[in-house]
Design an enzyme around this catalytic site. Sequence first.
Site, PDB file in Angstrom:
ATOM      1  N   CYS A  79      43.963  41.867  43.246  1.00 38.54           N
ATOM      2  CA  CYS A  79      43.944  42.541  41.943  1.00 38.54           C
ATOM      3  C   CYS A  79      42.798  43.554  41.883  1.00 38.54           C
ATOM      4  O   CYS A  79      42.877  44.593  42.515  1.00 38.54           O
ATOM      5  CB  CYS A  79      43.887  41.523  40.800  1.00 38.54           C
ATOM      6  SG  CYS A  79      44.418  42.232  39.215  1.00 38.54           S
ATOM      7  N   HIS A 169      48.323  38.192  41.641  1.00 41.65           N
ATOM      8  CA  HIS A 169      47.458  37.026  41.871  1.00 41.65           C
ATOM      9  C   HIS A 169      48.232  35.961  42.665  1.00 41.65           C
ATOM     10  O   HIS A 169      48.998  35.180  42.083  1.00 41.65           O
ATOM     11  CB  HIS A 169      46.989  36.438  40.539  1.00 41.65           C
ATOM     12  CG  HIS A 169      45.942  37.254  39.863  1.00 41.65           C
ATOM     13  ND1 HIS A 169      44.612  37.162  40.170  1.00 41.65           N
ATOM     14  CD2 HIS A 169      46.048  38.198  38.899  1.00 41.65           C
ATOM     15  CE1 HIS A 169      43.925  38.010  39.423  1.00 41.65           C
ATOM     16  NE2 HIS A 169      44.773  38.659  38.635  1.00 41.65           N
ATOM     17  N   GLU A 171      47.091  33.331  43.901  1.00 44.06           N
ATOM     18  CA  GLU A 171      46.468  32.015  43.753  1.00 44.06           C
ATOM     19  C   GLU A 171      46.997  31.216  42.569  1.00 44.06           C
ATOM     20  O   GLU A 171      46.743  30.006  42.472  1.00 44.06           O
ATOM     21  CB  GLU A 171      44.938  32.161  43.618  1.00 44.06           C
ATOM     22  CG  GLU A 171      44.448  32.811  42.329  1.00 44.06           C
ATOM     23  CD  GLU A 171      44.411  34.329  42.353  1.00 44.06           C
ATOM     24  OE1 GLU A 171      43.695  34.913  41.528  1.00 44.06           O
ATOM     25  OE2 GLU A 171      45.113  34.942  43.192  1.00 44.06           O
TER      26      GLU A 171
END
Length: 511
Positions: A79, A169, A171
């Site tokens: 990001c 993202h 994660e």
Amino acid sequence: MTEKILILDFGSQFTQLIARCVREANVYCEIIPYNKAFEITPGLKGIILSGSPFSVNEPSAPVVDIASMIARVPVLGVCYGAQLTAKTFGGRVDKSNKREYGRATLLQQLPDDLLQGVSHQSQVWMSHSDSIVTLPDGFAVLATTDSIPVAAFKKTTTDSHALYGLQFHPEVYHSTEGKQIIRNFLVAICGCSQDWTPASFVQETVARLKEQIGDGSVIMALSGGVDSTVAATLISKAIGNRLHGIFVDNGVLRKNEFEQVLDIYKQLDLNVTGIDAKQRFYDALANQTDPEHKRKAIGKLFIDVFNEEAHKVTGVDFLGQGTIYPDVIESVSVHGPSATIKSHHNVGGLPETMKLSLVEPLRFLFKDEVRRVGAELGIPHDLLYRHPFPGPGLAIRILGEVNAEKVALLQAADDIYVQALKQFDLYNKVWQAGTILLPVKSVGVMGDERTYEFTVALRAVTSVDGMTADWAHLPYEFLAHVSNEIINNVKGINRVVYDISSKPPATIEWE
């Protein structure tokens, strides 16, 4: 030498999730603020640049020297990290026509090791107001979405180590194949061997503790909780009975907890002394009704009791603590330590007062990793997976003044509740449960007699990390069972209610 991934934190709320994904792939990693100097040691395999609340176009936007990093190791920007990478090397980042937040479909444009095993169209999670409009020379687009032209990219020139960027993202949970992408970066790009396991952690930590402590001795306050128990067991493996544990009964533990925990410590062959200080704590809590005053009274007296007992042990050089990684990250965060919400999380004053060096074997572990290490050490499952319990114990679950009679009432009611959760196979389905004794009495009827007794509130929440929590939707039949058991068996309580508020706006504890 332990392999390591370094995560540079630009202030993203998701930075810890990146670390969790890396750890789940059995690769060791550490988080440091982006502006903290670090050395590129032989064990460092790669660097990940986190997201950020900043825009790369702000004058005060945080920056790092990416060129010097990729001269030594592969780098992945996530990001903000991806936008910073693009801008640093001559690309263009502008405000998006609309802020892209939420699910998007990743559309692969070029095959690459980073996206190996990932569906051609994969769901990802976006959270950004800027977009990469054009990439620098020598970079190529790996994937797009319907909304943005650059969702994943790489540096194509071979004059350095690999450099990648992801606008989304990977994660977070909603990026369905995000962990695969991170694992690809770790293994295919960085060459990590994925050998960081609970067994290897125990072996390396015990060896390191032996070296750190030498012939010295360690004093340690134990709480019966997961962190302190696992930390003490690791230290004990390294130095045996030169670890001197102190477990204080502050009078506000759960029912029979003092005896049960001491028994577990005996089974684990830990050298622990139990101190019955109940009455001293009740005296300190007399006439205290303010929650913060109660916390401070318990904290101050605990330090006094621990100091007294510690000074009975001679030749102590070190203080053991069960500090875990979230505590460490918060203390060195990009924006500085968080505001104080509660004052009971850590026992302040001990190291300064006692002039001892710290031993913190769990300093770089997350809570779930502590539990896995505990299992490796043979610590009982019930202790490892029991619900979080506040430092001031039942004192902040008794609204108003605390005394021995109220504690006994709450211990009895809470024990019925917890045992019922286990009996109905609900205990492991909630994050935390507890009983609160309210400072109100109400009229009741038992047989032919009227009663005027206390009310208790049952609390149960679901959560991932305790930062936010929703009230647990426990079955009505279960709640009816618990209510009947408490009212029929605990003289002094004639009414049971259930708390259906979430955090925020409420908190998990009532005080």
